[in-house]
Design a protein around this motif. Structure first.
Motif, PDB file in Angstrom:
ATOM      1  N   LEU A 107      17.796  -0.163 129.283  1.00 44.54           N
ATOM      2  CA  LEU A 107      19.070   0.127 128.618  1.00 44.54           C
ATOM      3  C   LEU A 107      18.893   0.110 127.109  1.00 44.54           C
ATOM      4  O   LEU A 107      19.430   0.956 126.387  1.00 44.54           O
ATOM      5  N   PHE A 108      18.126  -0.865 126.640  1.00 48.20           N
ATOM      6  CA  PHE A 108      17.895  -1.021 125.201  1.00 48.20           C
ATOM      7  C   PHE A 108      17.192   0.213 124.632  1.00 48.20           C
ATOM      8  O   PHE A 108      17.584   0.749 123.592  1.00 48.20           O
ATOM      9  N   THR A 109      16.159   0.698 125.338  1.00 47.58           N
ATOM     10  CA  THR A 109      15.416   1.856 124.828  1.00 47.58           C
ATOM     11  C   THR A 109      16.242   3.129 124.936  1.00 47.58           C
ATOM     12  O   THR A 109      16.205   3.970 124.037  1.00 47.58           O
ATOM     13  N   SER A 110      16.998   3.263 126.011  1.00 49.96           N
ATOM     14  CA  SER A 110      17.790   4.472 126.159  1.00 49.96           C
ATOM     15  C   SER A 110      18.825   4.573 125.046  1.00 49.96           C
ATOM     16  O   SER A 110      19.103   5.652 124.525  1.00 49.96           O
ATOM     17  N   ALA A 111      19.391   3.433 124.661  1.00 51.01           N
ATOM     18  CA  ALA A 111      20.414   3.447 123.622  1.00 51.01           C
ATOM     19  C   ALA A 111      19.811   3.463 122.221  1.00 51.01           C
ATOM     20  O   ALA A 111      20.536   3.352 121.237  1.00 51.01           O
ATOM     21  N   GLY A 112      18.500   3.588 122.105  1.00 48.78           N
ATOM     22  CA  GLY A 112      17.903   3.824 120.794  1.00 48.78           C
ATOM     23  C   GLY A 112      17.052   2.697 120.237  1.00 48.78           C
ATOM     24  O   GLY A 112      16.523   2.808 119.129  1.00 48.78           O
ATOM     25  N   GLY A 113      16.917   1.574 120.965  1.00 49.20           N
ATOM     26  CA  GLY A 113      16.161   0.454 120.417  1.00 49.20           C
ATOM     27  C   GLY A 113      14.678   0.538 120.748  1.00 49.20           C
ATOM     28  O   GLY A 113      14.264   1.298 121.621  1.00 49.20           O
ATOM     29  N   TYR A 114      13.863  -0.231 120.029  1.00 51.78           N
ATOM     30  CA  TYR A 114      12.462  -0.407 120.399  1.00 51.78           C
ATOM     31  C   TYR A 114      12.045  -1.817 120.023  1.00 51.78           C
ATOM     32  O   TYR A 114      12.657  -2.438 119.155  1.00 51.78           O
ATOM     33  N   LEU A 115      11.017  -2.340 120.694  1.00 49.99           N
ATOM     34  CA  LEU A 115      10.571  -3.713 120.410  1.00 49.99           C
ATOM     35  C   LEU A 115       9.579  -3.751 119.264  1.00 49.99           C
ATOM     36  O   LEU A 115       9.830  -4.290 118.211  1.00 49.99           O
ATOM     37  N   PHE A 116       8.387  -3.161 119.515  1.00 45.98           N
ATOM     38  CA  PHE A 116       7.355  -3.140 118.494  1.00 45.98           C
ATOM     39  C   PHE A 116       6.961  -1.688 118.238  1.00 45.98           C
ATOM     40  O   PHE A 116       6.842  -0.905 119.180  1.00 45.98           O
ATOM     41  N   GLY A 117       6.754  -1.345 116.976  1.00 49.46           N
ATOM     42  CA  GLY A 117       6.231  -0.033 116.659  1.00 49.46           C
ATOM     43  C   GLY A 117       4.744   0.024 116.970  1.00 49.46           C
ATOM     44  O   GLY A 117       4.121  -0.994 117.286  1.00 49.46           O
ATOM     45  N   LYS A 118       4.172   1.230 116.916  1.00 50.82           N
ATOM     46  CA  LYS A 118       2.748   1.373 117.207  1.00 50.82           C
ATOM     47  C   LYS A 118       2.026   1.918 116.001  1.00 50.82           C
ATOM     48  O   LYS A 118       2.592   2.670 115.211  1.00 50.82           O
ATOM     49  N   ASP A 119       0.740   1.502 115.866  1.00 53.80           N
ATOM     50  CA  ASP A 119      -0.049   2.036 114.765  1.00 53.80           C
ATOM     51  C   ASP A 119      -0.673   3.366 115.188  1.00 53.80           C
ATOM     52  O   ASP A 119      -0.411   3.872 116.281  1.00 53.80           O
ATOM     53  N   ALA A 120      -1.498   3.932 114.303  1.00 56.13           N
ATOM     54  CA  ALA A 120      -2.041   5.264 114.552  1.00 56.13           C
ATOM     55  C   ALA A 120      -2.868   5.322 115.839  1.00 56.13           C
ATOM     56  O   ALA A 120      -2.898   6.334 116.526  1.00 56.13           O
ATOM     57  N   ASP A 121      -3.521   4.185 116.203  1.00 59.49           N
ATOM     58  CA  ASP A 121      -4.361   4.177 117.399  1.00 59.49           C
ATOM     59  C   ASP A 121      -3.562   3.915 118.669  1.00 59.49           C
ATOM     60  O   ASP A 121      -4.123   3.822 119.760  1.00 59.49           O
ATOM     61  N   GLY A 122      -2.261   3.708 118.543  1.00 66.73           N
ATOM     62  CA  GLY A 122      -1.452   3.445 119.723  1.00 66.73           C
ATOM     63  C   GLY A 122      -1.380   1.972 120.067  1.00 66.73           C
ATOM     64  O   GLY A 122      -0.821   1.609 121.101  1.00 66.73           O
ATOM     65  N   ASN A 123      -1.935   1.079 119.215  1.00 71.08           N
ATOM     66  CA  ASN A 123      -1.806  -0.364 119.473  1.00 71.08           C
ATOM     67  C   ASN A 123      -0.468  -0.852 118.925  1.00 71.08           C
ATOM     68  O   ASN A 123       0.007  -0.374 117.895  1.00 71.08           O
ATOM     69  N   TYR A 124       0.134  -1.821 119.632  1.00 69.60           N
ATOM     70  CA  TYR A 124       1.408  -2.355 119.167  1.00 69.60           C
ATOM     71  C   TYR A 124       1.209  -3.113 117.861  1.00 69.60           C
ATOM     72  O   TYR A 124       0.230  -3.836 117.688  1.00 69.60           O
TER      73      TYR A 124
END
Lengths: 441, 535
Positions: free
Chosen positions: A221-238
């Motif tokens: 629900l959180f992601t669908s409504a626009g939220g995210y927990l941690f961003g990712k760096d260029a390599d795809g690591n959190y």
């Protein structure tokens, strides 16, 4: 008998305290002890027992594998095949609280050679230097679901070989909302709400919240409504420094959750928790439910094999797709295992093939991570195909140690928001608490 | 029969003359067996302890054996014969754990700091090695020109892609000797070499074995290393320099040096990016104790939680004692019918395993589906606010605790001599005065030590809190301390909860907790001495 000398009285008091202390630390919430190797990690509070004594005793075989009791049969099957092919003995041990027990035992040199467990352990395992990276050629890595491989990759290194995946999905009661595949979550809630208004069920959409919240189940629900927990760096690591809870999207999502909460539509409630989520749905008291493959048995028992529908969780109308957490079960090489050569060979050759992966799927009752096996079950196990499909679209649960600081504060924030507190403020409070905790560790 | 009566008297008269020494066969046998078992145990644990080089334990073990032998095999030290077992168990079960807890509390032991620094450094290097773009993979056989156990060893490698075969030593890679046999992509036989079996390779690769860490260098930063019974070419981008205590990443040139964060250090570059989440264990003196008293959120929580812990323990003991006493007095009245039936029913809560009733009670408090709201027709969120949750916890703990108090009070009441009561009523005391002046003080004398014990138990009643509320409700701004957290549940969450384990810090709190409870117990026992003087 009349007078107790004071010194002895203190000693007796101290003894009582200690007895109380020890019962406090050993009887954890799990309560059940299934194998001799059980009362483990919690006991490390008393250092006398932290290293060699309290840790489960490792077997004496040429290859020792630790897993939890739900996956014991599956591991035994593939291990026996490997043992017979290589002329060695192998021991599979079910260890409760596997992760903590493993870290302690491995550190003391009493651990297993191979560990089996969830991918989100990797961060803590690596932080404690407890597992080795796995060097697998690219063409073999390509045989697995890319999401599962992403899950077991940490700091750009592959640490585990995934065999099963799981993810949340949407269950609905056929006799309440009909045999429908919902395009949006709003449609599912509307259909459920109609049944609640008509008095047929008590809950439109079951989603565990509880008094302390449940950040795992709220994630779609959180992601669908626009939220995210941690961003990712260029390599795809959190990236632990990019926390998205109080980003504009995160705050908007908090507001949306508040609207669904007790002071709004009363769909989400703190009275529904992981204790009663599945049972309420299986008893026919809820129109729909968000849960995972572990609920299938109860649901089938309660509603019949044909009494429910299962689909990946749809997003809110006009918003992002819902992205639940994807979890993978995987094999790891213990860093201080006694028989590392056999451990590495077991993972690279023993289970890294279609036959072994099929056995694991059948016995562990988990949607498979190897794409060939997944395609082969499409027909006879459509439920697992749906879950595997949902897992493919999902985002791996972050395995970084910082994630450990997220669960509790974010859960509490969700519980507060659902109970009707100011969504923005709760979310900002949680973000501050989490940032402080991450900075201090 | 007559035979035994003849032999006994001399034996009995002989005993006092020998100063209490035992010559009767059975006690002697028990004594010999007991000491023998102790000695045998010590012999049994000696080889493993020597193998693990734990000299301290070894010394203590044999010291205890010597002590037991000195005390029980001789006729001296009679008081010691009674005191030694208790003192030994006291040391083992109380003193030793507390000392170890204290020792642990002076370290930063926890997640990320379990390994010493050298191990952390080697783990960081090992975890960073990766397969480059053109990394080769080989089948692996190991051969030796010497003996299997000592080497020297050679890796016989066949490239899985090109089929090229090599012999690799710690000096580097060379072409395979021409007289070697290659079958199915594996080197199966090399004249002059003994080929190792898989079991041998596995055994020699164990930690400390000659094949552990065996690598074949192929370039400046690349090596061929075994992966099971295959080999793979890995590139290591990290170089550790002992002199400057720093890592250099050869790909980017970034330099990582240890930077301190809280109680630990990480290898960090100039921009603050960490090389690894692995830190290392260190002794940090009394920093954990300083943290308890200086860290604002913790010291604030600590006082609040301590106050609630005392309140919880006092309320639990006081209320359950009160209820148990009232019920006991009521059911002790001879005019009461069906005493036994009522007593059995009242003991039921005591018979149900605690953690089951706690889970059931937890579900009773559910807002929408719980028993309380359904019975009362209310819609109260019992566990949602601190005040209500505290009432709920105490109520539940009252239910858990009163049968015990009922039981001990019943026992104490029945031990009060009825003559005392008769005498009191002849003196004209009313029923309540009789109870207040005669019965209650006598009951209290018997029960007071149990109340102290019960207080100490409830002070650390982890189950009651964890299974009912998990310490909640929490607030989003301060998620570490919940409304119903007592010290032990707070400590548990710090050490083993959802976030990173801080075992060193939790040990410091445990030590403080130990001191607090010890002091409280001492004060209470002092109080009970006053009661005993009543008698």
């Amino acid at each position: 008998m009349r007078r107790i000398p004071r010194g002895m009285a203190v000693a007796v008091g101290a003894g009582l305290l200690l007895a109380a202390c020890s019962s406090g630390t050993t009887d954890t919430t799990t309560g059940g002890a299934t194998s001799p190797a059980t009362e483990t990690a919690t006991e490390s509070a008393t250092p006398s027992e932290s290293a060699t004594d309290a840790a489960p005793v490792r077997g004496n075989e040429d290859l020792v594998i630790w897993t939890d009791d739900t996956h014991l049969a599956a591991m035994q099957a593939v291990a026996d095949t490997y043992a017979a092919a290589n002329g060695i003995t192998v021991g599979v041990q079910a260890v409760t609280d596997t992760r903590a027990a493993f870290i302690t035992a491995n550190q003391a040199g009493n651990g297993p050679d191979v560990l089996v467990g969830a991918h989100d352990w990797i961060g803590q395992l690596v932080q404690n230097g407890a597992i080795d990276p796995l060097q697998l050629p690219a063409d073999q890595v390509a045989k697995y679901s890319p999401t599962a491989i992403k899950a077991v990759t940490y700091d750009s290194q592959l640490y585990g070989l995934p065999y099963g995946v799981e993810s949340l999905a949407l269950f609905c009661n056929k006799s309440v909302v009909g045999d429908t595949t919902f395009a949006t979550l709003d449609d599912a809630i509307a259909a459920g709400q109609k049944a609640v208004d008509a008095g047929t069920v008590e809950s439109a959409l079951n989603l565990p919240v509880g008094e302390n919240g449940d950040a795992y189940h709220m994630e779609p629900l959180f992601t669908s409504a626009g939220g995210y927990l941690f961003g990712k760096d260029a390599d795809g690591n959190y990236n632990p420094n990019d926390l998205g809870l109080d980003s504009p999207g995160g705050l908007a999502a908090a507001k949306k959750i508040g609207e669904l909460g007790e002071k709004g539509q009363n769909v989400l409630r703190t009275s529904i928790s992981s204790d009663n989520n599945i049972s309420l749905f299986a008893d026919g008291k809820a129109a729909c439910m968000i849960s995972g493959p572990w609920a299938l048995n109860d649901v089938r028992k309660g509603l019949g094999n044909d009494g429910y529908t299962l689909q990946p969780i749809p997003g809110f109308k006009g918003m992002n797709p819902a992205q639940p957490f994807m979890g993978a079960q995987a094999f790891y090489v213990a860093s201080k295992g006694k028989n590392k050569s056999f451990a590495q060979d077991f993972i690279i050759n023993g289970v890294n093939n279609v036959d072994a992966m099929t056995t694991l799927y059948e016995k562990a009752n988990l949607p498979p991570a190897m794409t060939a096996v997944r395609d082969s079950i499409q027909q006879d196990n459509p439920d697992f195909a749906v879950i595997a499909q949902a897992a493919e679209k999902a985002d791996p649960m972050p395995a970084i140690p910082a994630m450990a600081e997220v669960w509790q504060p974010l859960g509490v924030a969700y519980a507060d928001i659902v109970a009707g507190k100011d969504p923005e403020q709760s979310m900002k409070d949680a973000a501050t608490a989490i940032r402080t905790a991450i900075a201090g560790s | 029969m007559s035979h035994t009566t003849q032999t006994h008297p001399p034996a009995r008269t002989a005993r006092p003359a020998r100063g209490g020494g035992t010559t009767r066969p059975l006690p002697l046998l028990v004594k010999v067996l007991g000491l023998g078992i102790v000695a045998a145990l010590a012999v049994l644990v000696t080889p493993p302890l020597i193998a693990q080089q734990r000299w301290g334990f070894l010394g203590v073990f044999w010291g205890v054996v010597a002590l037991l032998a000195a005390v029980y095999a001789t006729k001296r030290a009679v008081p010691a014969k009674y005191l030694v077992p208790g003192v030994l168990f006291l040391s083992l079960l109380v003193v030793y754990p507390i000392l170890m807890t204290f020792q642990l509390s002076t370290t930063n032991y926890g997640d990320g700091t379990r390994t010493p620094k050298e191990v952390t450094i080697s783990r960081i290097i090992a975890s960073a090695a990766f397969q480059g773009d053109n990394a080769r993979r080989f089948t692996l056989e190991v051969g030796t020109t010497g003996t299997v156990d000592t080497g020297p060893y050679t890796f016989f490698l066949v490239d899985q892609a090109s089929g090229d075969a090599y012999a690799g030593t710690e000096d580097g890679l060379e072409p395979l000797p021409t007289d070697a046999t290659v079958t199915d992509g594996r080197v199966t036989d090399v004249p002059g070499y003994t080929m190792l079996t898989k079991q041998q390779i596995n055994r020699l690769s164990q930690s400390g074995g000659p094949l552990a860490g065996f690598t074949v260098p192929t370039g400046e930063s690349s090596v061929i290393t075994a992966q099971g019974f295959q080999a793979v070419e890995l590139t290591s981008p990290l170089v550790y320099d002992q002199a400057t205590d720093s890592f250099t990443d050869t790909r980017t040139g970034d330099v990582y040096t240890p930077q301190r964060v809280g109680d630990r250090s990480y290898f960090t570059d100039a921009n603050g990016a960490r090389l690894s989440s692995q830190s290392w264990g260190e002794s940090i003196g009394l920093d954990n104790y300083k943290r308890i008293f200086t860290d604002a959120t913790i010291s604030k929580n600590f006082l609040g939680i301590f106050a609630w812990t005392v309140l919880f323990a006092v309320a639990s003991v006081g209320l359950s004692f009160l209820l148990g006493l009232v019920l006991a007095v009521t059911l002790n009245d001879a005019r009461m019918r069906g005493q036994k039936l009522y007593r059995s029913i009242l003991l039921l809560p005591y018979a149900i395993p605690g953690f089951i009733s706690l889970m059931v009670w937890s579900s009773f408090y559910n807002t929408d589906f719980g028993l309380f709201n359904e019975l009362l027709g209310t819609h109260v969120n019992w566990l949602g606010s601190t005040a209500l949750a505290r009432i709920a916890v105490i109520l539940t703990n009252l239910w858990m605790g009163f049968p015990y108090m009922f039981l001990v009070c019943t026992g104490a009441l029945q031990a009060v001599p009825s003559e005392l009561k008769e005498a009191a009523s002849i003196d004209g005391a009313s029923g309540f005065t009789q109870f207040r002046k005669v019965t209650f003080p006598l009951v209290l004398v018997a029960v007071a030590p149990l109340l102290v014990a019960s207080f100490a138990f409830n002070f650390n009643n982890f189950n009651a809190i964890q299974l009912l509320t998990e310490g909640g409700p929490f607030s989003a701004s301060d998620p570490t301390a919940g409304g119903t957290d007592i010290l032990i549940s707070f400590t548990y969450r710090l050490a083993f909860g959802t976030s990173a384990q801080q075992i060193g810090f939790a040990s410091a709190i445990s030590v403080i907790l130990f001191i607090l409870t010890g002091v409280l117990a001492a004060i209470q026992f002092r109080g009970t001495r006053v009661l005993e003087d009543v008698n």
